[in-house]
Design a protein around this motif. Structure first.
Motif, PDB file in Angstrom:
ATOM      1  N   CYS A 156      46.565  21.627  70.514  1.00 43.37           N
ATOM      2  CA  CYS A 156      46.541  23.005  71.027  1.00 43.37           C
ATOM      3  C   CYS A 156      46.000  23.044  72.460  1.00 43.37           C
ATOM      4  CB  CYS A 156      45.699  23.897  70.118  1.00 43.37           C
ATOM      5  SG  CYS A 156      46.399  24.128  68.490  1.00 43.37           S
ATOM      6  N   GLN A 184      47.968  24.303  75.930  1.00 40.07           N
ATOM      7  CA  GLN A 184      47.433  25.332  76.819  1.00 40.07           C
ATOM      8  C   GLN A 184      47.194  24.824  78.229  1.00 40.07           C
ATOM      9  OE1 GLN A 184      43.929  26.791  74.893  1.00 40.07           O
ATOM     10  NE2 GLN A 184      45.067  27.850  73.296  1.00 40.07           N
ATOM     11  N   ASN A 240      54.105  24.755  80.749  1.00 39.54           N
ATOM     12  CA  ASN A 240      54.190  25.746  79.688  1.00 39.54           C
ATOM     13  C   ASN A 240      53.964  27.126  80.293  1.00 39.54           C
ATOM     14  OD1 ASN A 240      54.232  27.125  77.318  1.00 39.54           O
ATOM     15  ND2 ASN A 240      52.620  25.928  76.332  1.00 39.54           N
ATOM     16  N   PHE A 262      51.252  30.051  78.694  1.00 43.66           N
ATOM     17  CA  PHE A 262      49.823  30.096  78.971  1.00 43.66           C
ATOM     18  C   PHE A 262      49.535  29.978  80.466  1.00 43.66           C
ATOM     19  CE2 PHE A 262      50.138  28.422  74.639  1.00 43.66           C
ATOM     20  CZ  PHE A 262      49.317  29.321  73.974  1.00 43.66           C
ATOM     21  N   LEU A 296      46.210  31.531  81.628  1.00 42.50           N
ATOM     22  CA  LEU A 296      44.987  31.008  81.022  1.00 42.50           C
ATOM     23  C   LEU A 296      44.434  29.867  81.866  1.00 42.50           C
ATOM     24  CD1 LEU A 296      43.236  31.169  78.373  1.00 42.50           C
ATOM     25  CD2 LEU A 296      44.613  29.272  77.562  1.00 42.50           C
ATOM     26  N   ALA A 298      40.595  27.254  78.276  1.00 44.44           N
ATOM     27  CA  ALA A 298      41.224  26.498  77.193  1.00 44.44           C
ATOM     28  C   ALA A 298      40.268  25.425  76.674  1.00 44.44           C
ATOM     29  CB  ALA A 298      42.524  25.864  77.679  1.00 44.44           C
TER      30      ALA A 298
END
Length: 116
Positions: free
Chosen positions: A76, A80, A85, A88, A91, A96
């Motif tokens: 995970c 993140q 990606n 995210f 973020l 994270a």
């Protein structure tokens, strides 16, 4: 003839995967190494249990669940932190990592409670 073409296809696939992974950032490779270590540790525990036995079954179960849970949380974290990606993108990596540490703390508190 089919065997030769399938071998060439497999070699081409491995070559493309290796070249794509070479472009992966170092921080993601470190997380991948950590996930591999956690899974390897779980497998070692399962092999040990198969050879020696599982007398304190709670201890065996806690060890394996700790390794598997840590590997899942690391995957995970990798999802993140990955810049490619788009889900995210807002973020920050520090957030994270803080989530990863907090979830690991909760996971291991539960596992320590399960040990009895």
């Amino acid at each position: 003839m089919g065997r030769s073409s399938s071998t060439k296809d497999a070699q081409a696939l491995f070559h493309s995967l290796r070249s794509a992974y070479a472009a992966t950032p170092v921080n993601l490779k470190i997380i991948d190494l950590y996930v591999g270590f956690a899974v390897f540790t779980a497998l070692i525990q399962v092999v040990y249990m198969a050879i020696v036995g599982s007398f304190p079954f709670n201890s065996f179960l806690s060890g394996v669940l700790s390794c598997v849970g840590t590997a899942v949380l690391a995957v995970c974290l990798r999802i993140q932190v990955n810049k490619e990606n788009k889900e995210f993108k807002d973020l920050p990596p520090e957030r994270a990592f803080a989530d990863f540490v907090l979830c690991n703390l909760v996971l291991h508190l539960v596992i320590m409670n399960f040990l009895g």
